[in-house]
Design a protein around this motif. Structure first.
Motif, PDB file in Angstrom:
ATOM      1  N   SER A 246       0.937  -1.263  -0.088  1.00  0.00           N
ATOM      2  CA  SER A 246      -0.027   0.167  -0.134  1.00  0.00           C
ATOM      3  C   SER A 246       0.937   1.147   0.131  1.00  0.00           C
ATOM      4  CB  SER A 246      -0.819  -0.039   1.206  1.00  0.00           C
ATOM      5  OG  SER A 246      -0.034   0.044   2.168  1.00  0.00           O
ATOM      6  N   HIS A 368      -0.615   6.117  -3.593  1.00  0.00           N
ATOM      7  CA  HIS A 368       0.186   5.947  -2.814  1.00  0.00           C
ATOM      8  C   HIS A 368       0.559   7.144  -1.771  1.00  0.00           C
ATOM      9  CE1 HIS A 368       0.603   1.824  -4.174  1.00  0.00           C
ATOM     10  NE2 HIS A 368       1.445   2.167  -5.051  1.00  0.00           N
ATOM     11  N   ASN A 371      -2.997   8.194  -0.331  1.00  0.00           N
ATOM     12  CA  ASN A 371      -3.159   7.586   0.812  1.00  0.00           C
ATOM     13  C   ASN A 371      -2.679   7.952   2.136  1.00  0.00           C
ATOM     14  OD1 ASN A 371      -5.136   6.027  -0.635  1.00  0.00           O
ATOM     15  ND2 ASN A 371      -3.739   4.281  -1.143  1.00  0.00           N
ATOM     16  N   SER A 374      -3.814  11.506   3.092  1.00  0.00           N
ATOM     17  CA  SER A 374      -5.184  11.554   3.807  1.00  0.00           C
ATOM     18  C   SER A 374      -5.045  10.980   5.319  1.00  0.00           C
ATOM     19  CB  SER A 374      -6.070  10.917   3.120  1.00  0.00           C
ATOM     20  OG  SER A 374      -5.690   9.284   2.768  1.00  0.00           O
ATOM     21  N   GLU A 375      -4.131   9.736   5.395  1.00  0.00           N
ATOM     22  CA  GLU A 375      -4.038   9.197   6.714  1.00  0.00           C
ATOM     23  C   GLU A 375      -3.325  10.283   7.845  1.00  0.00           C
ATOM     24  OE1 GLU A 375      -4.515   6.572   9.747  1.00  0.00           O
ATOM     25  OE2 GLU A 375      -5.378   6.595   7.579  1.00  0.00           O
TER      26      GLU A 375
END
Length: 423
Positions: A246, A368, A371, A374-375
């Motif tokens: 991920s 990637h 992600n 955003s996290e």
């Protein structure tokens, strides 16, 4: 008076009304000869003063005539086809891709490749073979006793490659020590931390004031080398790829494919793909060719997809075979050619990397990195919420304590009022 007469009058020379005999001359020398012929006809060739005066006049008017002809006559002619198109409905924004191309070539390109695998699988040799360069000129190879206590290290090597005017800033991240220890349970945490640090660094630079010269050190692709001596994936291979699939584009590579027969190689490929699907590991998937692409590109994409995982051979030695020097490995039973598609998938791996380099960068940016971003923002927002909740809870506790103190004061006052009444 005309153009020639006005020039002659301005220079205080007698006007010359008929200059057609010199205006068609192709050089000043021919103009001078023409002027001498005119002076001879007028009987003034022997007079030096008139001769010099009129010859300079002819030469000046020749140059003025030629300049007038170039600026007035030739520029008034219709433009050549392709220079300034005057077709109906043509605006010119069709030239925008050329502007982007020139700007991209001038700026150059950046790409970061990570290679992960056990020691002795030929990672460094393969990278040198792919890019025709020597990234590790003075590399130290530890002995077996040192590998027992050795931890995973991160070594980033950057090299500037230029080919036909196109510059590529290539960064190869090597991970020596991976899988060498007896207990390799946490050996890939250093690698994951490095990938996250590059994302964090890019996010910090992107959020800063000066965003014009951001250096992109994010890992765009990871070549994961699989040993050909096993019967598929090891537990360490599964755990590592599940931990990073991920965060980075994984391209599985079977190292030292010359140790396998063709049937063994095909069997190992099927076994690896089955285990990848069984454990839910997401590797890099080549994008499908568009319908408007030519058949050759579609066939190339289909062949590349069918070749995953790539079984490759690396070599930096040049061997002469049939009068030609090729890169390969020499064995008693023959020569294994690195760039022979019938021997291994080296050319297919290089073709995949070159033709899909832009797509690898886009997947890294759009999937990637987004992600991670955003996290990261969610964690920051959650921390703010928790801070607000903590403050609210502290205020509530203080208010409850204040109410309790007020109740105690009220009780004491009531008791004090009751005492005089009893007396």
């Amino acid at each position: 008076m005309g153009f020639q007469g006005a020039l002659a009058q301005r220079m205080s020379w007698p006007a010359v009304n008929n200059l057609n005999d010199y205006s068609i001359c192709e050089s000043p020398e021919l103009a001078m000869e023409t002027g001498k012929a005119r002076l001879n006809n007028d009987g003034m060739l022997g007079s030096h003063r008139h001769e010099n005066n009129f010859l300079h006049q002819y030469l000046f008017l020749f140059r003025a005539e030629r300049f007038w002809h170039l600026t007035t006559v030739e520029m008034s002619q219709p433009a050549e086809k392709g220079k300034f198109p005057e077709a109906a409905g043509y605006v010119g924004f069709a030239n925008l891709p050329n502007q982007v191309h020139r700007k991209s070539v001038k700026k150059g390109f950046e790409f970061t490749l990570m290679v992960v695998g056990e020691s002795g699988l030929g990672k460094s040799t393969l990278i040198n073979s792919l890019f025709l360069t020597d990234l590790y000129p003075e590399r130290y190879i530890p002995g077996a006793a040192e590998k027992i206590e050795r931890t995973v290290q991160i070594e980033a090597s950057t090299v500037e490659i230029e080919e036909r005017g196109v510059k590529l800033r290539l960064t190869v991240v090597d991970t020596p020590g991976y899988g060498d220890a007896i207990n390799s349970q946490d050996c890939f945490k250093t690698i994951i931390q490095y990938i996250d640090n590059q994302f964090e660094r890019y996010l910090h630079d992107e959020s800063g004031l000066n965003r014009r010269h951001i250096v992109d050190n994010r890992v765009h692709c990871c070549f994961y080398f699989i040993s050909p001596f096993g019967h598929g994936l090891k537990p360490l291979d599964v755990e590592f790829m599940k931990a990073i699939h991920s965060k980075v584009n994984i391209v599985p590579v079977i190292a030292k494919a010359d140790t396998l027969t063709l049937k063994e190689r095909d069997r190992l490929k099927r076994r690896i793909l089955d285990e990848i699907a069984e454990h839910g590991i997401r590797i890099y998937q080549l994008p499908d060719a568009d319908s408007d692409e030519d058949e050759e590109f579609k066939e190339q994409t289909r062949v590349l997809k069918a070749s995953i995982p790539f079984a490759v051979i690396g070599s930096n030695q040049l061997i002469e075979v049939k009068g030609k020097k090729i890169r390969g490995r020499l064995y008693p039973w023959g020569v294994v050619e690195v760039e022979n598609p019938e021997h291994n998938d080296f050319l297919k791996l290089r073709t995949m990397l070159v033709t899909h380099m832009q797509d690898l960068q886009e997947v890294t940016q759009d999937l990637h990195y987004e992600n991670f971003r955003s996290e990261r923002l969610k964690r920051a927002g959650r921390a703010v919420e928790e801070d607000v909740m903590d403050k609210d809870q502290i205020l509530m506790q203080k208010e409850a304590e204040l109410r309790r103190m007020q109740e105690m004061i009220a009780q004491m006052q009531a008791q004090m009022r009751m005492k005089p009444a009893d007396e």
